[in-house]
Design an enzyme around this catalytic site. Structure first.
Site, short mmCIF file in Angstrom:
data_model
loop_
_atom_site.label_atom_id
_atom_site.label_comp_id
_atom_site.label_asym_id
_atom_site.label_seq_id
_atom_site.Cartn_x
_atom_site.Cartn_y
_atom_site.Cartn_z
N ASN A 8 0.88 -1.17 0.00
CA ASN A 8 0.00 0.00 0.00
C ASN A 8 0.91 1.22 0.00
OD1 ASN A 8 -1.81 2.04 0.51
ND2 ASN A 8 -2.26 1.41 2.62
N LYS A 11 0.22 4.28 -0.37
CA LYS A 11 -0.39 5.50 0.17
C LYS A 11 -0.08 6.68 -0.77
CE LYS A 11 -0.13 3.37 4.65
NZ LYS A 11 -0.09 3.50 6.11
N HIS A 19 -9.47 1.31 4.57
CA HIS A 19 -8.21 1.49 5.30
C HIS A 19 -8.46 2.45 6.47
CE1 HIS A 19 -4.14 2.74 6.30
NE2 HIS A 19 -3.75 1.60 5.76
N GLU A 78 -6.89 4.87 7.52
CA GLU A 78 -6.66 6.29 7.20
C GLU A 78 -7.87 6.87 6.48
OE1 GLU A 78 -2.82 5.71 5.36
OE2 GLU A 78 -2.03 5.14 7.33
N GLU A 116 -5.33 -4.65 10.46
CA GLU A 116 -4.27 -3.68 10.72
C GLU A 116 -4.57 -2.91 12.00
OE1 GLU A 116 -2.22 -2.51 6.77
OE2 GLU A 116 -4.04 -1.32 6.95
N GLY A 119 2.59 2.44 10.62
CA GLY A 119 3.55 3.52 10.42
C GLY A 119 4.27 3.93 11.69
N SER A 169 3.53 -1.94 10.25
CA SER A 169 4.98 -2.00 10.45
C SER A 169 5.60 -3.35 10.09
CB SER A 169 5.34 -1.61 11.89
OG SER A 169 4.91 -0.28 12.15
P1 PGA Z 1 2.93 0.43 7.53
O1 PGA Z 1 1.45 0.66 6.90
O2 PGA Z 1 3.45 -0.86 6.96
O3 PGA Z 1 3.72 1.62 7.06
O4 PGA Z 1 2.76 0.38 9.00
C1 PGA Z 1 0.58 -0.42 6.70
C2 PGA Z 1 -0.74 0.06 6.13
O5 PGA Z 1 -1.23 1.11 6.56
O6 PGA Z 1 -1.32 -0.58 5.24
#
Ligand code: PGA
Length: 257
Positions: A10, A12, A102, A104, A174, A180, A220
């Site tokens: 992903n 983003k 997601h 976000e 997640e 992140g 992460s």
């Molecule tokens: P990350 O993000 O691997 O940077 O923690 C995962 C995601 O939001 O899909």
């Protein structure tokens, strides 16, 4: 029951279309150099909308063993929806996967469980695979309510989706506190919730259906922790953010075994 692992990147809001080409080329080279077997792992990249056409051209012309998806989609077919992208626009570009719900999007764009369900159904209707995201915030985890929280999200996300359609979906668990932040859930934490998700699917549908649906972990994930997470019985892959932006690092994740 063997579920083919999926490693999905992903991206983003990162990478312009030239950087996207570079990253996919790098990933393809890494996979080729390491004799990657696409029968063993399904690899998906989810770039921003503006990169999709470039990624499509590269993947199709070089016949790369990489699928590509979008990070979101509209529930509308067309019309006065400024800034939105329809499922028809995506399928025309050969897109096969769409991330929906997601955290976000839920947090910054107010996406509700009902909207996530509507998007998942829209993606299925267009014959693409929704990667349906769920996961709890830190307060929920601290209160020990992660399983009930995620199970409620899954029940809402699968409303009006029949078992035949459910088989075409992928789930990404997640935990928001692990996205992140560098703070990865322990393999046991991931297993607890991914196992509960499969249990929920077996109640919504049946065990056979639940056993075929892939449940990914995200938050992460790196090459250094992916193997332990993948060793869990109900974890079938990863949705990777930051670590998917480097070809060699994502390549290592894909080759976790
Ligand atoms: P990350 O993000 O691997 O940077 O923690 C995962 C995601 O939001 O899909």
């Amino acid at each position: 029951m063997t579920r083919k692992p999926m490693m999905a990147g992903n991206w983003k809001m990162n990478m312009d279309h030239l950087e996207a080409i570079h990253l996919v080329q790098g990933l393809a080279l890494d996979l080729e150099d390491n004799n990657f077997d696409s029968e063993k792992v399904e690899v998906v990249v989810c770039p921003p909308f503006t990169d999709i056409r470039s990624v499509q051209t590269l993947i199709e012309s070089d016949n790369l063993p990489i699928a590509y998806g979008a990070q979101d989609v509209s529930v509308h077919d067309n019309g006065a929806f400024t800034g939105e992208i329809s499922t028809a626009m995506l399928t025309k570009l050969g897109v096969t996967h769409v991330i929906v719900g997601h955290s976000e999007r839920r947090e910054y764009h107010g996406e509700s469980d009902a909207l996530v369900n509507e998007k998942a159904r829209k993606v299925l209707a267009a014959e693409m695979t929704p990667i349906i995201c769920c996961g709890e915030a830190l307060e929920v985890r601290q209160a020990g309510k992660q399983v009930s929280h995620v199970v409620a999200q899954i029940k809402a996300a699968y409303e009006q989706i029949n078992s035949e359609e459910a088989l075409k979906t992928v789930i990404a668990y997640e935990p928001i506190w692990a996205i992140g932040t560098g703070e990865v859930a322990t393999p046991e934490d991931a297993q607890e919730v991914c196992g509960a998700i499969r249990q929920c699917l077996s109640e919504l549908y049946d065990q056979e259906t639940a056993d075929q649906i892939r449940v990914l972990y995200g938050g992460s994930v790196k090459s250094s922790n992916v193997a332990d997470i993948m060793a869990q019985p109900d974890v079938d892959g990863a949705l990777v953010g930051g670590a998917a932006l480097k070809a060699d690092e994502f390549g290592k994740i894909v080759r976790f075994a």
